[in-house]
Enzyme design. Structure first.
Site, PDB file in Angstrom:
ATOM      1  N   HIS A 173       7.270  -3.286   5.131  1.00 44.68           N
ATOM      2  CA  HIS A 173       6.157  -4.182   4.777  1.00 44.68           C
ATOM      3  C   HIS A 173       6.676  -5.546   4.311  1.00 44.68           C
ATOM      4  O   HIS A 173       6.493  -6.537   4.983  1.00 44.68           O
ATOM      5  CB  HIS A 173       5.210  -3.569   3.738  1.00 44.68           C
ATOM      6  CG  HIS A 173       4.602  -2.281   4.167  1.00 44.68           C
ATOM      7  ND1 HIS A 173       3.891  -2.156   5.330  1.00 44.68           N
ATOM      8  CD2 HIS A 173       4.616  -1.035   3.587  1.00 44.68           C
ATOM      9  CE1 HIS A 173       3.477  -0.907   5.460  1.00 44.68           C
ATOM     10  NE2 HIS A 173       3.914  -0.204   4.433  1.00 44.68           N
TER      11      HIS A 173
ATOM     12  N   ASP B 220       3.158   3.253  10.808  1.00 45.31           N
ATOM     13  CA  ASP B 220       2.813   3.635   9.435  1.00 45.31           C
ATOM     14  C   ASP B 220       1.727   4.699   9.376  1.00 45.31           C
ATOM     15  O   ASP B 220       1.989   5.866   9.614  1.00 45.31           O
ATOM     16  CB  ASP B 220       2.425   2.373   8.655  1.00 45.31           C
ATOM     17  CG  ASP B 220       2.390   2.601   7.147  1.00 45.31           C
ATOM     18  OD1 ASP B 220       2.574   3.752   6.712  1.00 45.31           O
ATOM     19  OD2 ASP B 220       2.172   1.640   6.404  1.00 45.31           O
TER      20      ASP B 220
END
Length: 428
Positions: free
Chosen positions: A271, A322
């Protein structure tokens, strides 16, 4: 993986940073041993059309797939979504985990992902009692072998419920008690996984986040984890994470990890959305990889990370799906570019070669699967024969410059996926 000698002929192929025509690829025991361009096919060749290296999903939580399309009606923020995720996590048994992961890994394979880094922390039973023999980890390994994808199991150290807070009731199955016990289990798991999954399964490591470990835990991990092992961590996904770390340690999450020598070329920051200029410099100077997950970051309202600044500083970019709100490597790559266009209000932030690299070679490097550090994207001798055939003749893609496929193609254009020489058509 497929054994023996195989030969493939590609009408067009991405080879070491350039598109070449009439490419013949020779494969031995699942690895490329020869590439010749500008040659005709020979009898017995497997004939393919447009072929590119396999895409790497460098960040996956397989069980999050169970939340797809079920968390939108009532709105809410990341933290509310997380509580829904815990509910799913604590209902999974090893058999249920295998079924969920097999479906997810199969969907990845059909979308063009040939390798996945599974960021795994469902280690124990819901009350924290250990299983007798790594049942949850072996469920993932078996699921990957069944789906025919390459798996790097990123076994995560998850010891705290927040900075200097104990694990909550719903987090008990994640924890090993302390970093020493996590390392002991990690080393035992490495021995157990050796030889699992038809040679497609390897073990990496992860630190869930600086919320989930203490400063002393980081020191233990730095001293006990083999230096060649790929190491991933969620970093600065939310401003609240940064604030808690600053209040506790006077450092950002990246600075805290760097303090212990954990930010290096083998490190992948997942991220990395809310970074300081100092964080960007640390990551760039280390040659770390940034695994961005654009569809998840958009779904959760996380924000848009400073990808071009990180690349300019020297970091590499990779992608992950994810929570699997979408499983489509080409969608992630196009969003990597288009989100930056929205953020910076200009076009052409990343040239196509950057997107090809983010989807393929940089993701493989992040997972410890490639020895071609910093090489241009493309097929090459000595690498696994992991590849994707893309249909460029459809009404939607007809006329598209193949070099720009990351901005135009989607998973529905994948005609075949090859992993270690094993070719699979979507839906098979």
């Amino acid at each position: 993986m497929s054994g023996g000698r195989q030969r493939f002929h590609c009408e067009v192929a991405l080879v070491e940073g350039r598109l070449a025509e009439r490419v013949r690829v020779e494969v031995l025991d699942g690895a490329v041993v020869g590439i010749a361009a500008g040659v005709p096919p020979q009898s017995g060749d497997v004939v393919l059309t447009t072929v590119v290296p396999g895409f790497a999903n460098a960040h996956s939580h397989a069980f999050h797939r169970e939340l797809r399309g079920r968390t939108h009606a009532s709105g809410g923020d990341f933290w509310q979504w997380r509580h829904r995720m815990y509910d799913v996590a604590n209902r999974l048994t090893p058999d249920g985990y295998h079924l969920v992961a097999e479906r997810v890994f199969t969907e990845m394979r059909d979308a063009g992902y040939t390798a996945v880094g599974e960021f795994h922390y469902l280690h124990h039973q819901p009350d924290g009692t250990p299983y007798g023999g790594h049942e949850m980890e072996l469920a993932l390994a078996a699921a990957a072998a069944s789906a025919g994808v390459r798996l790097v199991l990123l076994d995560a150290c998850y010891l705290s419920g927040g900075v200097n807070e104990p694990l909550r009731e719903e987090q008990q199955r994640f924890g090993d008690g302390d970093a020493h016990r996590w390392l002991d289990r990690w080393h035992r798991l490495r021995d157990v996984l050796s030889g699992q999954g038809n040679g497609l399964v390897t073990l990496g490591a992860a630190i869930h986040s600086v919320r989930a470990v203490s400063r002393s835990d980081l020191a233990v991990i730095a001293g006990g984890l083999p230096r060649e092992v790929p190491l991933h961590a969620h970093v600065s996904e939310q401003p609240a994470e940064n604030q808690a770390c600053l209040e506790a340690y006077g450092l950002t999450p990246i600075a805290l990890l760097a303090e212990h020598g954990l930010v290096s070329g083998r490190f992948s920051a997942v991220h990395a959305t809310h970074l300081s200029t100092g964080d960007i410099s640390l990551l760039g100077e280390a040659g770390a990889t940034i695994v961005m997950c654009p569809t998840t970051e958009a779904d959760l309202g996380d924000g848009i990370g400073p990808a071009p600044e990180l690349q300019a500083a020297g970091a590499r970019l990779a992608i992950g799906s994810d929570q699997h709100v979408v499983i489509d490597p080409l969608e992630e790559l196009s969003r990597l570019e288009f989100d930056q266009r929205l953020r910076l209000q200009r076009r052409g932030v990343f040239p196509p070669d950057t997107l090809w690299a983010a989807g393929t070679v940089s993701g493989y490097e992040s997972l410890g699967l490639s020895g071609s550090l910093g090489s241009p994207p493309g097929l090459r001798v000595g690498e696994p024969w992991d590849a994707v055939e893309i249909d460029t003749t459809s009404a939607r893609l007809r006329g598209v410059d193949p070099w720009q496929l990351p901005l135009a193609a989607r998973a529905c254009d994948v005609r075949a996926t090859i992993v270690g020489g094993r070719l699979t058509r979507p839906g098979r």
